[in-house]
Scaffold this motif. Structure first.
Motif, PDB file in Angstrom:
ATOM      1  N   SER A  10       0.848  -1.191   0.000  1.00  0.00           N
ATOM      2  CA  SER A  10       0.000   0.000   0.000  1.00  0.00           C
ATOM      3  C   SER A  10       0.875   1.229   0.000  1.00  0.00           C
ATOM      4  O   SER A  10       2.026   1.189   0.442  1.00  0.00           O
ATOM      5  CB  SER A  10      -0.876  -0.020   1.257  1.00  0.00           C
ATOM      6  OG  SER A  10      -1.567   1.207   1.421  1.00  0.00           O
ATOM      7  N   PHE A  11       0.322   2.329  -0.500  1.00  0.00           N
ATOM      8  CA  PHE A  11       0.960   3.619  -0.282  1.00  0.00           C
ATOM      9  C   PHE A  11       0.932   3.897   1.211  1.00  0.00           C
ATOM     10  O   PHE A  11      -0.064   3.655   1.878  1.00  0.00           O
ATOM     11  CB  PHE A  11       0.159   4.723  -0.980  1.00  0.00           C
ATOM     12  CG  PHE A  11       0.478   4.896  -2.433  1.00  0.00           C
ATOM     13  CD1 PHE A  11      -0.317   5.743  -3.206  1.00  0.00           C
ATOM     14  CD2 PHE A  11       1.547   4.279  -3.030  1.00  0.00           C
ATOM     15  CE1 PHE A  11      -0.038   5.936  -4.556  1.00  0.00           C
ATOM     16  CE2 PHE A  11       1.824   4.474  -4.387  1.00  0.00           C
ATOM     17  CZ  PHE A  11       1.026   5.310  -5.140  1.00  0.00           C
ATOM     18  N   PHE A  59       3.141  -4.233   5.351  1.00  0.00           N
ATOM     19  CA  PHE A  59       3.024  -4.146   6.805  1.00  0.00           C
ATOM     20  C   PHE A  59       4.226  -4.889   7.389  1.00  0.00           C
ATOM     21  O   PHE A  59       4.617  -5.921   6.850  1.00  0.00           O
ATOM     22  CB  PHE A  59       1.719  -4.794   7.266  1.00  0.00           C
ATOM     23  CG  PHE A  59       1.364  -4.495   8.695  1.00  0.00           C
ATOM     24  CD1 PHE A  59       1.644  -5.410   9.700  1.00  0.00           C
ATOM     25  CD2 PHE A  59       0.764  -3.295   9.032  1.00  0.00           C
ATOM     26  CE1 PHE A  59       1.322  -5.132  11.014  1.00  0.00           C
ATOM     27  CE2 PHE A  59       0.435  -3.010  10.350  1.00  0.00           C
ATOM     28  CZ  PHE A  59       0.715  -3.935  11.346  1.00  0.00           C
ATOM     29  N   THR A  90      -6.628  -5.910   4.949  1.00  0.00           N
ATOM     30  CA  THR A  90      -5.308  -6.414   5.328  1.00  0.00           C
ATOM     31  C   THR A  90      -4.611  -5.384   6.227  1.00  0.00           C
ATOM     32  O   THR A  90      -4.919  -4.198   6.167  1.00  0.00           O
ATOM     33  CB  THR A  90      -4.417  -6.646   4.104  1.00  0.00           C
ATOM     34  OG1 THR A  90      -4.238  -5.398   3.430  1.00  0.00           O
ATOM     35  CG2 THR A  90      -5.029  -7.650   3.156  1.00  0.00           C
ATOM     36  N   PRO A  91      -3.651  -5.822   7.053  1.00  0.00           N
ATOM     37  CA  PRO A  91      -2.907  -4.858   7.862  1.00  0.00           C
ATOM     38  C   PRO A  91      -2.203  -3.807   7.008  1.00  0.00           C
ATOM     39  O   PRO A  91      -2.081  -2.655   7.422  1.00  0.00           O
ATOM     40  CB  PRO A  91      -1.887  -5.726   8.613  1.00  0.00           C
ATOM     41  CG  PRO A  91      -2.511  -7.069   8.666  1.00  0.00           C
ATOM     42  CD  PRO A  91      -3.284  -7.209   7.399  1.00  0.00           C
ATOM     43  N   ALA A  92      -1.779  -4.191   5.812  1.00  0.00           N
ATOM     44  CA  ALA A  92      -1.124  -3.201   4.942  1.00  0.00           C
ATOM     45  C   ALA A  92      -2.080  -2.065   4.620  1.00  0.00           C
ATOM     46  O   ALA A  92      -1.686  -0.893   4.562  1.00  0.00           O
ATOM     47  CB  ALA A  92      -0.640  -3.864   3.658  1.00  0.00           C
ATOM     48  N   GLU A  93      -3.346  -2.374   4.413  1.00  0.00           N
ATOM     49  CA  GLU A  93      -4.306  -1.313   4.120  1.00  0.00           C
ATOM     50  C   GLU A  93      -4.520  -0.425   5.344  1.00  0.00           C
ATOM     51  O   GLU A  93      -4.669   0.791   5.219  1.00  0.00           O
ATOM     52  CB  GLU A  93      -5.640  -1.916   3.668  1.00  0.00           C
ATOM     53  CG  GLU A  93      -5.539  -2.565   2.288  1.00  0.00           C
ATOM     54  CD  GLU A  93      -6.811  -3.286   1.885  1.00  0.00           C
ATOM     55  OE1 GLU A  93      -7.131  -4.319   2.489  1.00  0.00           O
ATOM     56  OE2 GLU A  93      -7.477  -2.809   0.958  1.00  0.00           O
ATOM     57  N   GLY A 129      -1.600   1.811   5.499  1.00  0.00           N
ATOM     58  CA  GLY A 129      -1.707   2.839   4.465  1.00  0.00           C
ATOM     59  C   GLY A 129      -2.580   3.990   4.911  1.00  0.00           C
ATOM     60  O   GLY A 129      -2.221   5.161   4.765  1.00  0.00           O
TER      61      GLY A 129
END
Lengths: 838, 471, 219
Positions: free
Chosen positions: A197-198, A210, C56-59, C62
């Motif tokens: 992600s950005f 992450f 997701t944790p990445a989102e 972000g």
């Protein structure tokens, strides 16, 4: 321009036909003027796509024809006048309108392009000499073609630690990133794995994962290919080559049966990279990481480069031999077996990894030279060949646009990943209704109507649906995607479900989701008992051209043995010669015990393979075969689409194509097959086999074949499929769990395990149970339990997994460690397993 | 000069005067934020009137009143309400309480002091347009406003003014308080919607993502500013004609303006729209009372940090959109920042450019890269490391963000004519151009201050070692 | 399942999620909740939020990292944000910032060694007429002189010495809650009064109080 997915065409927009520059302009076309030239575009087409078709390239970074447009990079700004005066507009976001006047070369446009490039370059590091993308870099190319030629930036550029691995396969260099959002958009929209992600904001924006959550998507390699700079690079390719040193040929991937179109690139006679090529009917330019990187296996230490032979005393070692010696020994053994025990003492297992030409030649050798019908390209882990060949076939495009899609017996993401991408797009973006039947949650379960059923009870579930909604569903088009299902049960349940659907919805078409690269081609060339090339039954043998039968083909009242029968016969000592054609029964047969006994009980085992697999190690003679990228020919995907393979590199050592081995064996057995190259073989196939009569060699070699040539059985032959009687679901044993065992993308499969970049991604064998089962058994995640089936007892590590319902245990097939195949007995409808705490 | 008008102690900055009070009518009462007091003051009668009419009638009243949007764009609210496509449901209301524009201070007062007025206005809007859920987006850094609104909502729910079957009718709508988290760009309506969806607040492209057509969750969405909605109860109570009787034909009613900087009495004033001039604001005895210490006015920002600057010769322009545009700037969010003769112009411009560069969302190239580049160059100039070449460079970087002539005020002393607003932009939204606007105004109107700062020689400019702009 | 929110906060999280038609919209409110619980946003909190809103944790990372208020490293008990934008700059903000750095003995961006104060230069805080201004844990102080600043620091030290700090009725004069606590009043929508979230997927058609499509609408 070196956009790495160069060969793309605009995808069809709503209702508009596939754009083809040679096509006549459509009736509902929109007339626009580009740089003074008139052009008729499709209604609703994006300006940038229309311009490309009109022959005008508009530079861009964030736009990609297979993803939604975002208008972020602003590189595609061109002067557009839609009636209210000219103004700069992002051509990737503007649909054409009648009378639009576009000037891509005006001073204003050029000034904007120079400005954007200057701005993109101010923080971009001067890495070209050490950057993998150099030479095929859209930023380089556009800077030269459209840029200002000089940078006036004297401040300090942004700095980040570089590169950082975001997964085992992909490295990220944030300094080079121009924040075009292609990679994150791909991960989110196409792959459905938004693991990157950005992050941060403004000038400090960076793409990141992450912490401790790598970008472990099966499709991560695509982001490297579509990245317009060297920000995302592939670890296996790092510093390996420069694009101008690479030699390239278009080919087809044969890792699974989707048959994605690829470009194979080599340097110094070694395959160095594979890239996805965009064709409309199949993969749209995407590849899965397994298909993208498993070329590495060609150079593994387990690669067989020369023939190997074992002394006649059973336990002596395999040592290198010459081809003449090995072939002589093989031919002699065959002759002895035929003379002493009859041709049916010879059996052939495998062939689903061969080319069509290989398969045809072996089929001809087995039937017309040796005289045996004990041939099966599936290892008792597939579906009945008669069913696969006689069902009305669907294409991937048809599956993605059907009124209803029914799916069971497969989790495409694990076995046919790019098919998963196509289906996912259809279900999530195009809202195609899908009904899935599965004993455990799959990758598409969340997006569709997913029906859970106990292993063995599929037919019941399907019949229920057909009873209540069959009429509604049947009022539209229906495509059924059907795979073998769990290897812990025979395929009968699947086949009975198919039969039920056939009866209730006669116009339903089918996409057989069988995994191996050319299983469809193998079946179509007759590598299955009772079936001649072209899907002909024995009764129609005379429909084959006369070149087929040197001596009489085997025509008996009963067809030969299928894989289950061959294995049983071998175990009982009735197989004198067992030929393994790229087959690894110890790994792949869903009954490890039977496979062991079969290999032990066969008189002589001859393995023709690329790698020294665990089964090949038991052989008496091992003959080295050429692998993907090393031989010419054709392959057929699960749709029945025939496409070309492009040879690029020399096979190692003295390995040779499988067809060549068959020809030489025939020769030593007294028959001259007359095949000098694969082209000659296809020539015979297209003249001899009615099914391929309108696919002459010229057509196979024409530009039309870039999309593959769909060749489906006419369905008017004698070949019959007798569906099994309705399978009664076995009563539930409250003290046992039912085993579900399917494949995961990364496992101990030969090419995966022998590719260093992929081998580490395969997980160790685990049993996955519903967390409440773990509670009931008093065991935590990572604990160990004993599992007892009628076959044997094994001890395995367990994990909790919400995707597994209660009453079920899931165990990946062919993973490293305790093998699921040890628990399974071939032929049982379900495998019931009791659990013991230790 | 004695300043007239009273400051209101609990409403820091607000100055009441002899002017019509539409939205600030309750500011004098420190308890007006409580429901019981609000009801005593006649609260929720506007909503009652609305519910006694049909939605179409209510819409009609608001449209006739010609309430211009108070968020910065100045678009008439009643017209915006009519943009929702027919037959597409559900529709949402998003209240934009993300006041962050430099110089702007009014919505926070309305939220803290008169939350019920805002709630009532939002309900009137929901009723008129058929909006079935309302999200009240309050800037994250406004803790007190969040408290007041949360309390007000709880009171209003309990009393039957919000939620199911409002005031015993079949009008039902939930009003959800939603906190922001610190990002100026989120004040842009499509970025606000993205933020409400739980994403990074990056604006969407218009077309096609006009919120009234494709907004929150892809549904038709009305985004209205806090002050705009706060006008609705008064209009329902007094009628459109009474509203139009104040102000001018093109700009009726009142509006809140914050005047800050070098004036004797900086403050928030509710002024008569359309006719009040900048001179009235800055020099009026009942308003700011002139420049502090009786100094000379150098320049002023007429409409929030994004607006090109005005000079003393533009003082007589009234608070009217078209005239402000023709003069080379905009009214924006009703924020006037006054700079006197002691002001270091390049430093002042840098302060604003830094703001917009820092707040850039990063989505499009010109703003993300160009904005920061402008800031870097300006920092070098202000710190004494600039060269003449840099002045030209500033303009050219500005061209990459906004091609063509950039709006600025007239300066008769130089024979400079005004370039009217608006500008063209290569960016997705106005944040990028806003990073350039102060630079352009400063350079165009005060070139000598830059020339004095930079080195004469045309050699390669020296970059100040490791110098980053301040955080 | 990650287990980071306290049971009470988990209940609150579910209540908040329930107000929105799409779960993901609750992400920012839940990040605030996490910051209120821990004083800053931890990785575990982000993981649990990802599970709760089904992304997701990445989102989550972000979204979280986009916004200024979410601190992904611990900060002091009191976050002092001094506004440096134009209106405040014209009224002496730079001097105030400099003075603040001297008083606290740190540069802006840092935290005092005793963990009490984090000093930062912030953007416009919508109090421009009261320049120069600052916020302590997002509560304003107006027209701050250097002497005022020193008094403020003293007051905050004293408050810290007394424990958690009282629940403020009027935060300007009473105590300032520790960093992470924003509003001390929360919205609660009683179930019997709620109209319910308006889901975009269950295409509901016009609400009951809107006239049917063939009724006239004055244009």
């Amino acid at each position: 321009m070196s956009d790495a997915t160069r060969v793309y065409r605009s995808p069809p927009r709503e209702g508009s036909p596939v754009s083809d520059p040679t096509e006549a302009p459509p009736d509902d076309g929109v007339k626009i003027t580009i740089d003074g030239r008139e052009f008729t575009a499709h209604k609703g087409e994006l300006l940038i796509a229309a311009a490309e078709r009109a022959g005008t390239y508009i530079p861009h970074f964030c736009y990609h024809s297979r993803m939604s447009p975002v208008g972020m990079c602003r590189m595609c700004l061109v002067e557009v006048d839609s009636g209210r005066g000219p103004g700069l507009q992002p051509s990737c976001m503007v649909p054409v309108s009648d009378g639009m006047v576009v000037d891509t070369e005006s001073e204003t446009t050029k000034r904007a392009q120079e400005g954007i490039l200057e701005l993109l370059l101010i923080n971009h590091p001067l890495d070209c000499p050490v950057c993998d993308k150099g030479g095929e870099c859209p930023l380089q190319d556009q800077a030269v073609a459209f840029g200002p030629g000089e940078s006036r930036f004297v401040e300090e550029k942004r700095h980040y630690e570089k590169p950082i691995p975001i997964s085992d396969l992909v490295n990220l260099d944030r300094e080079r990133c121009i924040l075009c959002d292609r990679c994150t958009r791909f991960a989110r929209e196409v792959a459905g794995d938004p693991l990157i992600s950005f992050t941060e904001r403004g000038n400090r924006t960076q793409v990141l994962t992450f912490p401790d959550d790598p970008f472990s998507s099966y499709f991560s390699g695509n982001t490297v290919q579509i990245c317009p700079v060297g920000a995302l690079t592939a670890a296996p390719y790092r510093f390996r080559a420069r694009p101008w040193d690479l030699d390239q040929v278009e080919s087809t991937c044969t890792t699974c049966s989707v048959g994605c179109r690829i470009a194979v690139q080599s340097s110094g006679d070694q395959i160095v990279r594979r890239l996805g090529v965009d064709i409309d009917p199949v993969n749209h330019g995407w590849l899965c990481d397994r298909g993208r990187f498993d070329y590495e296996s060609a150079y593994s230490p387990e690669r067989i480069t020369d023939p190997l032979m074992r002394g006649r005393a059973g336990d002596s070692e395999l040592i290198e031999a010459t081809w003449p010696a090995a072939m002589a020994a093989t031919a002699e053994t065959l002759r002895e077996a035929i003379d002493a025990h009859g041709a049916s003492s010879v059996a052939v297992l495998g062939g689903a990894r061969l080319t069509n030409e290989d398969a045809y030649t072996w089929s001809k050798l087995a039937r017309t030279v040796i005289g045996t019908d004990n041939i099966d390209s599936q290892l008792a882990d597939g579906l009945a060949a008669e069913m696969v060949l006689t069902l009305p076939r669907a294409t991937i495009d048809e599956a993605c646009s059907a009124d209803t899609v029914i799916m069971f017996g497969v989790d495409p993401k694990e076995e046919l990943p790019v098919l998963h991408l196509r289906l996912r797009h259809a279900v999530v973006e195009d809202k195609v209704p899908m009904i899935e039947f599965s004993p455990v949650e799959t990758s598409l379960s969340r997006h569709c109507r997913s029906v859970r059923h106990l292993p063995g009870a599929l037919t019941e579930s399907v019949s229920e649906l057909l009873a209540s909604e069959g009429e509604r569903i049947g009022s539209g088009s229906v495509v059924v995607v059907v795979g073998r299902g769990s290897l812990a049960g025979s395929g009968e349940d699947i086949e009975a479900a198919v039969a039920a659907i056939r009866q209730a919805i006669p116009h339903a078409t089918f996409l057989p989701a069988l995994r191996r690269g050319n299983v469809m081609g193998a079946l179509q060339m007759g590598l299955s008992p009772g079936i001649l090339p072209g899907g002909l039954a024995f009764s129609e043998a005379d429909r084959l051209g006369e070149d087929w039968a040197g001596s009489q083909p085997v025509v008996s009242d009963e067809p030969g043995l299928d894989a289950a029968g061959i294995l049983a016969a071998a175990a009982a000592g009735r197989v004198a010669v067992l030929i393994l054609l790229g087959a690894d029964p110890l790994a792949d047969v869903p009954d490890r015990d039977l496979a062991e006994r079969a290999l032990a009980g066969a008189g002589t085992v001859v393995a023709v393979d690329t790698h020294l697999t665990v089964s090949a190690r038991r052989a008496h003679v091992v003959l080295p075969a050429s692998g993907p990228g090393e031989k010419a020919g054709t392959t057929t995907n699960l749709e029945g689409r025939i496409s070309r393979l492009g040879p690029k590199v020399t096979p190692p050592g003295t390995a040779r194509p499988d067809w060549m081995i068959a020809v030489e064996l025939a020769d030593r057995l007294g028959v001259d097959m007359g095949f000098a190259d694969s082209r000659r073989i296809w020539d015979e196939i297209s003249t001899v086999v009615p099914m391929f009569s309108d696919c002459p060699v010229e057509r196979i070699e024409s530009p039309e074949a870039q999309d593959g040539i769909l060749c489906r059985p006419a369905g008017d032959g004698d070949l019959r499929w007798d569906p099994p009687a309705a399978v009664a679901a076995p009563p539930v044993d409250a003290y046992a769990l039912r085993l579900v065992s399917s494949r995961k993308l990364y496992d101990q499969a030969t090419m995966t395990a022998n590719s260093p970049s992929l081998a580490g991604l395969a997980e160790e064998s685990r049993v996955r149970l519903n967390p409440r089962e773990l509670d009931r058994l008093g065991v935590t995640d990572g604990g160990r339990l004993a599992f007892v089936s009628p076959r044997t007892r094994i001890i395995a590590t367990v994990s909790g997994d919400e995707k597994v319902p209660r009453g079920v245990m899931a165990m990946t097939f062919n993973a490293a460690g305790p093998a699921a195949s040890e628990l399974i007995e071939l032929g049982t409808v379900v495998t019931e397993v009791r659990v013991e705490t230790l | 000069m004695t300043l007239r008008g009273t400051t209101v102690p609990h409403a820091a900055g607000f100055v009441a005067g002899d002017r019509p009070r539409i939205v600030t009518a309750h500011f004098d009462d420190p308890e007006a934020h409580r429901l019981s007091r609000y009801e005593e003051l006649g609260g929720y009668q506007g909503l009652r009137k609305a519910l006694d009419s049909t939605p179409a009638e209510v819409h009609s009243v608001i449209r006739d009143a010609t309430v211009l949007g108070r968020g910065g764009a100045g678009f008439p609210a009643g017209v915006k309400w009519g943009f929702c496509p027919e037959g597409v449901w559900p529709r949402y209301l998003v209240v934009n309480g993300d006041e962050s524009e430099p110089g702007t201070y009014k919505d926070r007062l309305l939220m803290e002091l008169d939350p019920h007025q805002l709630i009532e206005g939002a309900l009137i809007a929901c009723y008129a347009v058929g909006l079935t859920q309302c999200f009240l987006y309050v800037r994250g850094e406004m803790a007190l406003a969040q408290e007041r609104i949360a309390t007000a909502l709880n009171e209003a729910y309990a009393a039957g003014y919000v939620g199911r079957n409002i005031m015993g009718t079949d009008f039902s709508v939930d009003v959800v308080l939603h906190w922001g988290a610190g990002a100026y760009v989120v004040g842009e309506e499509t970025a606000l919607i993205e933020s409400l969806e739980g994403k990074r607040g990056m604006p969407r492209l218009k077309p096609p993502y006009f919120p009234a057509a494709i907004g929150l969750y892809g549904q038709p969405t009305i985004v209205n500013n806090v002050e705009t909605l706060s006008n609705m109860p008064w209009i329902m109570n007094h009628g459109a004609e009474a509203y139009r009787a104040i102000g001018t034909e093109s700009s009726p009613g009142t509006r809140m303006v914050a005047v800050s900087g070098h004036v004797k009495r900086p403050g928030v004033y509710e002024i008569v729209n359309g006719s009040t001039t900048f001179r009235d604001l800055i020099y009026g005895e009942d308003m700011c009372g002139g420049i502090r210490e009786d100094r000379e006015l150098k320049a002023f920002v007429p409409g929030g940090g994004s607006a090109p600057w005005f000079l003393p010769e533009q003082l007589d322009i009234p608070f009217e959109g078209r005239q402000a545009s023709a003069a080379g700037s905009m009214l924006g969010s009703g924020a006037v920042i006054v700079m006197d003769e002691t002001t270091d112009i390049p430093r002042a411009a840098l302060s604003l450019t830094h703001f917009y560069a820092h707040e850039s969302c990063g989505k499009c190239t010109p703003c993300r890269e160009g904005g920061t580049w402008l800031e870097r160059i300006m920092t070098r100039i202000v710190d004494g490391y600039g060269t003449e070449r840099d002045l030209q460079l500033l303009t050219e970087v500005g061209q990459s963000i906004c091609p063509g002539a950039f709006p600025h005020a007239a300066d008769s002393s130089r024979g400079l004519e005004a370039v009217p607003f608006p500008y063209r932009m290569n960016t997705i939204c106005f944040v990028g151009p806003s990073a350039y606007a102060p630079v352009n105004s400063a350079l165009t109107l005060f070139p000598e201050e830059f020339e004095a700062r930079v080195r004469r020689d045309e050699g390669v400019p020296v970059a100040a070692p490791g110098r980053e702009s301040r955080v | 399942m990650t287990d980071h929110f306290t049971p009470a906060n988990l209940d609150l999280a579910h209540e908040i999620i329930g107000r929105y038609p799409v779960k993901r919209s609750a992400m920012i409110p839940l990040l605030h909740l996490a910051q209120e619980q821990d004083g800053w946003v931890t990785e575990d909190a982000m993981r649990q939020i990802a599970e709760l809103v089904e992304v997701t944790p990445a989102e989550v990372l972000g979204t979280c990292s986009f916004y200024e208020m979410f601190k992904r490293q611990p900060v002091g008990r009191f976050l002092i944000n001094i506004c440096g934008t134009l209106s405040c700059q014209l009224m002496g903000a730079e001097d105030l910032i400099h003075h603040a750095e001297q008083t606290l003995g740190i540069t802006s961006g840092d935290t005092t060694p005793d963990g009490l104060f984090t000093l930062a230069v912030a953007e416009c805080q919508a109090a421009c007429t009261e320049a120069p201004c600052l916020q302590v844990n997002y509560r304003h102080r107006y027209k701050v002189t250097p002497a005022d600043f020193d008094d403020l620091v003293e007051e905050l030290r004293r408050q810290a010495g007394e424990g958690e700090g009282p629940d403020p009725q009027s935060p300007e004069t009473a105590g300032v809650p520790r960093h992470g606590v924003l509003s001390v009043a929360r919205q609660h929508i009683p179930a019997e009064r709620a109209a319910g979230p308006s889901s975009p997927t269950t295409n509901q058609g016009p609400p009951v109080w809107m006239p049917p499509p063939d009724a006239e609408e004055p244009k």
